[in-house]
Design a protein around this motif. Structure first.
Motif, PDB file in Angstrom:
ATOM      1  N   ASP A  85      32.354  42.725  39.098  1.00  0.00           N
ATOM      2  CA  ASP A  85      33.631  42.608  38.649  1.00  0.00           C
ATOM      3  C   ASP A  85      34.596  41.805  39.554  1.00  0.00           C
ATOM      4  N   ARG A  86      34.382  40.245  39.358  1.00  0.00           N
ATOM      5  CA  ARG A  86      35.307  39.462  40.369  1.00  0.00           C
ATOM      6  C   ARG A  86      35.172  38.042  39.662  1.00  0.00           C
ATOM      7  N   GLN A  96      33.691  43.781  27.106  1.00  0.00           N
ATOM      8  CA  GLN A  96      32.611  43.402  27.701  1.00  0.00           C
ATOM      9  C   GLN A  96      31.650  42.348  27.008  1.00  0.00           C
ATOM     10  N   ARG A 145      32.862  39.280  28.378  1.00  0.00           N
ATOM     11  CA  ARG A 145      32.548  38.932  29.816  1.00  0.00           C
ATOM     12  C   ARG A 145      31.018  38.429  30.119  1.00  0.00           C
ATOM     13  N   GLN A 161      36.803  39.047  36.296  1.00  0.00           N
ATOM     14  CA  GLN A 161      37.181  40.473  36.676  1.00  0.00           C
ATOM     15  C   GLN A 161      38.177  41.163  35.736  1.00  0.00           C
ATOM     16  N   LEU A 162      38.040  42.333  35.376  1.00  0.00           N
ATOM     17  CA  LEU A 162      38.685  42.969  34.509  1.00  0.00           C
ATOM     18  C   LEU A 162      39.960  43.609  35.194  1.00  0.00           C
ATOM     19  N   LEU A 212      41.579  39.201  31.724  1.00  0.00           N
ATOM     20  CA  LEU A 212      40.362  38.886  32.602  1.00  0.00           C
ATOM     21  C   LEU A 212      40.758  37.804  33.361  1.00  0.00           C
TER      22      LEU A 212
END
Length: 362
Positions: free
Chosen positions: A255-256, A332, A335, A346-347, A360
């Motif tokens: 998550d980045r 998702q 992503r 990243q969310l 995002l």
């Protein structure tokens, strides 16, 4: 160059402990310096005792074979039904780790030589010491090929010659410099030898004459130089295995944001790729206008300073608990589609005062 491929008949049945140099030298007293001997790995395995006892038939035989295969496997590359393509501990990628049940008693399986290069060196030394001939040895076995039907013999072990002929730096007749061409000549010679040896003719050795002039005095690096490291292999997994690995990776995406600015066209393609899978009314909007993006990032809670792109994620309306769960799934999906084209995301919460439910940061 003129090549001859000569059979070596009369070697007979090989058993554990047999001296292959004596068997081959006695059957081929006509060997001369520079000959290349293509030796089926199976007779080397038999002489070295690389055999396993198994039941002759039935489910117990299959269970025993499966245990042997697991022991000989470093990693599974692909599997379809009963077929297993694996990487052996040598680094070879082969069906069933090269385990063979042909040309052997039904209660035994033949494994590959433990160190085919060492086996080639030992056989070469034995022939030199006993018969005074300076030959090269190729230990061969049969492999499939990922892009073509049919099998061919390749080199598992080599001594007395280079495994690869490197043409890089040479110039062709049209003045073009060769930058990639490295020919696996020992594989080519192994395939040529198989034309004489066959599979059912009990001819485990062929001699190729005319290729080495003069022969090498040293053993060389062996066939290990032919083994491509898995990190450099563009086909290190089968299709189904690669898909499964990708799906597993999708469940643990970092998550980045990414380290570099993504191409807006690539982001749009990722959004388009999930369009048919997301719920009707869900909207993903890439903000490409610099001024609008700066204004929005200023009001996104926790916006990372190294992020350079922004996608607004809006659910369908009206939205209830079930729709929100589906919306999270669809985010998702996006992503995952972005990760597939090397765009980490990243969310984050949405910008205040917008209809988006998530952001995002790319």
């Amino acid at each position: 160059m003129r090549l001859e491929i000569l059979p070596v008949p009369g070697i007979g049945h090989v058993t554990e402990g047999d001296d292959l140099a004596v068997l081959i030298g006695s059957a081929a007293p006509w060997l001369r310096d520079g000959d290349v001997l293509v030796v089926t790995s199976k007779i080397i395995s038999k002489a070295e005792g690389r055999l396993v006892d198994v039941p002759a038939d039935g489910p117990d035989r299959q269970a025993a074979r499966d245990r042997v295969l697991a022991a000989e496997t470093a990693r599974v590359v692909a599997s379809r039904g009963a077929t297993r393509i694996v990487q052996t501990h040598h680094g070879f990628v082969m069906a069933s780790a090269g385990i063979d049940a042909s040309n052997v008693d039904k209660t035994r399986l033949v494994l590959l030589p433990e160190d085919p290069d060492a086996s080639a060196r030992a056989l070469r030394a034995g022939l030199r010491e006993r018969y005074g001939v300076n030959v090269a040895i190729i230990v061969s076995d049969t492999m499939g090929r990922p892009w073509r039907n049919g099998l061919t013999d390749v080199a598992l072990g080599v001594a007395g010659m280079d495994a690869i002929r490197d043409h890089r730096g040479e110039v062709d007749p049209y003045g073009n410099e060769l930058v990639l061409t490295q020919m696996a000549v020992v594989d080519e010679l192994a395939g040529a030898g198989e034309l004489i040896k066959g599979k059912c003719d009990q001819m485990p050795v062929a001699v190729i004459r005319g290729y080495l002039t003069p022969p090498l005095t040293e053993d060389g690096e062996g066939a290990r130089v032919l083994v491509r490291d898995a990190s450099m292999d563009l086909f290190s997994l089968g299709t189904a295995e690669a898909r499964a690995a990708g799906m597993a990776a999708a469940a643990t995406l970092p998550d980045r944001p990414g380290d570099t600015a993504p191409d807006p066209a690539v982001v749009d393609q990722a959004i388009a790729s999930v369009a048919d899978a997301i719920a009707p009314g869900t909207v993903f909007t890439q903000v490409t206008d610099d001024e609008a993006r700066r204004a929005l990032t200023a009001i996104v809670p926790g916006w990372p300073t190294d992020a350079t792109a922004l996608v607004l994620c809006s659910p369908p309306t009206p939205v209830g608990p079930v729709q929100l769960v589906r919306f999270g799934t669809d985010v998702q999906r996006l992503r995952t589609a972005l990760a597939a084209v090397d765009v980490p995301a990243q969310l984050l919460p949405p910008p205040n005062g917008t209809t988006a439910a998530a952001t995002l940061a790319l």
